[in-house]
Scaffold this active site. Structure first.
Site, short mmCIF file in Angstrom:
data_model
loop_
_atom_site.label_atom_id
_atom_site.label_comp_id
_atom_site.label_asym_id
_atom_site.label_seq_id
_atom_site.Cartn_x
_atom_site.Cartn_y
_atom_site.Cartn_z
N GLY A 132 0.86 -1.19 0.00
CA GLY A 132 0.00 0.00 0.00
C GLY A 132 0.89 1.23 0.00
O GLY A 132 2.03 1.16 -0.45
N CYS A 139 2.96 5.63 -2.67
CA CYS A 139 3.82 5.60 -3.86
C CYS A 139 3.58 4.42 -4.79
O CYS A 139 3.27 4.62 -5.96
CB CYS A 139 5.27 5.62 -3.43
SG CYS A 139 5.64 7.05 -2.42
C1 UGA Z 1 8.53 3.33 -1.51
C2 UGA Z 1 9.95 2.95 -1.96
O1 UGA Z 1 10.47 1.90 -1.14
C3 UGA Z 1 10.88 4.15 -1.87
O2 UGA Z 1 12.17 3.82 -2.39
C4 UGA Z 1 10.27 5.29 -2.69
O3 UGA Z 1 11.07 6.47 -2.62
C5 UGA Z 1 8.88 5.61 -2.19
O4 UGA Z 1 8.06 4.42 -2.30
C6 UGA Z 1 8.35 6.73 -3.05
O5 UGA Z 1 8.24 6.55 -4.27
O6 UGA Z 1 8.16 7.83 -2.53
P1 UGA Z 1 7.30 3.60 0.87
O7 UGA Z 1 6.03 3.67 0.08
O8 UGA Z 1 7.55 4.64 1.92
O9 UGA Z 1 8.58 3.67 -0.13
O10 UGA Z 1 7.32 2.20 1.62
P2 UGA Z 1 7.99 0.77 1.43
O11 UGA Z 1 8.83 0.48 2.60
O12 UGA Z 1 8.62 0.64 0.11
O13 UGA Z 1 6.70 -0.17 1.50
C7 UGA Z 1 5.65 -0.10 0.54
C8 UGA Z 1 4.65 -1.20 0.76
O14 UGA Z 1 5.20 -2.47 0.41
C9 UGA Z 1 4.18 -1.34 2.20
O15 UGA Z 1 2.79 -1.57 2.20
C10 UGA Z 1 4.93 -2.55 2.71
O16 UGA Z 1 4.29 -3.23 3.74
C11 UGA Z 1 5.01 -3.39 1.46
N1 UGA Z 1 6.12 -4.36 1.47
C12 UGA Z 1 7.41 -3.92 1.39
C13 UGA Z 1 5.86 -5.71 1.54
O17 UGA Z 1 4.69 -6.15 1.60
N2 UGA Z 1 6.90 -6.61 1.49
C14 UGA Z 1 8.19 -6.19 1.42
O18 UGA Z 1 9.09 -7.06 1.38
C15 UGA Z 1 8.45 -4.82 1.38
#
Ligand code: UGA
Length: 453
Positions: free
Chosen positions: A263, A266
């Site tokens: 979610g 981004c």
């Molecule tokens: C993401 C990217 O990781 C950043 O590099 C980018 O700068 C940012 O979008 C953006 O474009 O501004 P963010 O949305 O803050 O960052 O969060 P993430 O840590 O990437 O997680 C995104 C989603 O993926 C979360 O819902 C998280 O729970 C999920 N996720 C992440 C998983 O389900 N499994 C994983 O292994 C990693």
């Protein structure tokens, strides 16, 4: 080092964090926002977003005079060497294209205020070609202006924003202009001294790198989620599968945590926008298309997973939900899997109560029909099943004996795999993670119980 005078337009996640970090590097930063209340709050030391350590960073740099906040864009821009555009680019209602109207509005205002050579840089995530259009707009609005336009996408994550900003895997700079290159190299000098790798490329390439990076990460997550579903069916353990494939350096171990679907502000928005760009250029992207569809379906499918724990008898059942935000260490509820999950449960007639360490205020707007609890134990009180949706650190160290005593029935659905199935079964819980088999004995016991009932 050359100290730069920087104007940061937009005090959202990216603008505020980047502005504060640039100030911390020693640059003179003025953050600009149209929202006068927000600027007044920031000047009074109140940070509008939940981000670890951001308050201290802002406060220290305001105190030292490196960082200030204003609503006066023209004033900030006319004194700046570099102007960053960091305004929002939300999904456009109806069609999923990135809405870049705020970017263009900022560009027009910037154009009118330019004095002396100024570099204008997009930090917002913007579709390929936006920098070209900004250049055209500025030239049209102020034909005499001396300026260059560059692209410098940001890769920080919410919840780890300051660390990410200060320890980037790479800094992507898109510009074909020599003066712009050297200005941006100066802006990032403290990081390149720390070996933060600077990558120079064209503007269009930089813009595409940002979308490709987010789409790839979203794909990686979606891939492991589908493998997790298969692991569940065939009796394999997704944690070991992820570990086993992640040790291959070509694959890498990060972003292979199976869960309820991605979610946030981004991934959903950017994958949608990339698809639109691809369609506009008659260059379909089937993989990204599938990622979006699979992920959307998955969020709602989590409600069925919880239902299965209740033998598909959800009506009138009391369900506790731990964690509402799309990830830990943020209060951000945008496109959080909890929303589709809880809505799905409510649709089936469940009574839902929830607890989140930071997101409940935001959640109330999205989910008005549930009860919000004081702490995890209150959230477990009287429930038929407890669902862990966000992996906040405090949920990893719960007093599980107490949780069990609070619950009407000891059943846990752990959508982030933060507990071990064997331990949970030993504690007397019925337990279901994502893509992980129950230990054999417990499986047999459960089968026996079903037979006896
Ligand atoms: C993401 C990217 O990781 C950043 O590099 C980018 O700068 C940012 O979008 C953006 O474009 O501004 P963010 O949305 O803050 O960052 O969060 P993430 O840590 O990437 O997680 C995104 C989603 O993926 C979360 O819902 C998280 O729970 C999920 N996720 C992440 C998983 O389900 N499994 C994983 O292994 C990693």
């Amino acid at each position: 080092m050359n100290h730069m005078r920087i104007a940061m337009i937009g005090t959202g996640y990216v603008g505020l964090v980047s502005g504060a970090c640039f100030a911390d590097f020693g640059h003179q930063v003025t953050c600009v926002d149209k929202d006068a209340d927000k600027i007044a709050a920031l000047n009074a030391g109140q940070i509008p977003i939940f981000e670890p350590d951001l308050d201290r960073l802002v406060e220290a740099n305001v105190r030292s005079g490196q960082l200030r906040f204003t609503t006066l864009l023209a004033d900030a821009v006319s004194h700046a060497d570099v102007v960053f555009i960091a305004v929002g680019t939300p999904s456009r209602r109806g069609d999923g294209h990135a809405d870049i109207s705020f970017v263009y509005a900022a560009a027009r205002e910037i154009a009118a205020a330019l004095r002396g050579f100024t570099l204008v840089v997009t930090k917002s995530t913007v579709p390929v070609g936006t920098a070209d259009e900004i250049e055209r707009l500025i030239r049209e609005t102020n034909p005499g202006a001396d300026f260059s336009v560059g692209s410098n996408p940001e890769f920080l994550r919410e919840g780890a924003a300051i660390y990410d900003f200060k320890h980037p895997d790479r800094i992507v700079i898109g510009t074909e202009n020599e003066r712009a290159r050297s200005l941006l190299a100066d802006v990032y000098r403290p990081l390149s001294l720390n070996l933060g790798p600077l990558m120079f490329t064209t503007r269009r390439t930089a813009e595409l790198i940002k979308y490709a990076a987010n789409a790839f990460l979203a794909t990686k997550i979606t891939f492991i989620n589908e493998i997790a579903d298969l692991a569940e069916k065939v009796g394999a353990d997704i944690q070991d599968v992820a570990h086993g494939i992640g040790m291959d350096k070509r694959i890498g171990s990060k972003f292979l945590h199976a869960g309820p679907g991605f979610g946030g502000s981004c991934f959903p928005k950017d994958t949608r926008a990339l698809l639109k760009t691809a369609l506009d250029h008659d260059s379909p992207m089937r993989i990204v298309e599938a990622v979006l569809t699979v992920n959307e379906n998955r969020k709602r499918a989590m409600a069925r997973k919880v239902g299965a724990m209740l033998d598909n008898n959800v009506h009138g059942k009391k369900i506790g939900v731990l964690g509402l935000t799309f990830k830990p260490d943020t209060d951000d509820m945008r496109e959080a899997p909890s929303i589709a999950l809880i809505t799905g449960l409510l649709d089936q007639g469940a009574i839902v109560q929830a607890y989140d360490p930071a997101g409940m205020e935001q959640a109330r707007k999205e989910l008005p029909d549930i009860t919000y609890c004081r702490d995890p134990y209150a959230c477990a009180r009287g429930v038929d099943v407890l669902v862990i949706v966000t992996e906040w650190a405090e949920f990893r160290a719960l007093d599980l004996h107490r949780i069990r005593r609070e619950m009407a029935r000891p059943a846990i659905v752990d959508l982030r795999n933060i507990y071990r199935p064997s331990e949970m079964l030993a504690l007397g819980f019925r337990y279901e993670g994502v893509g992980r088999p129950m230990p054999r004995k417990a499986r047999e016991r459960a089968a026996l119980e079903t037979l006896c009932n």
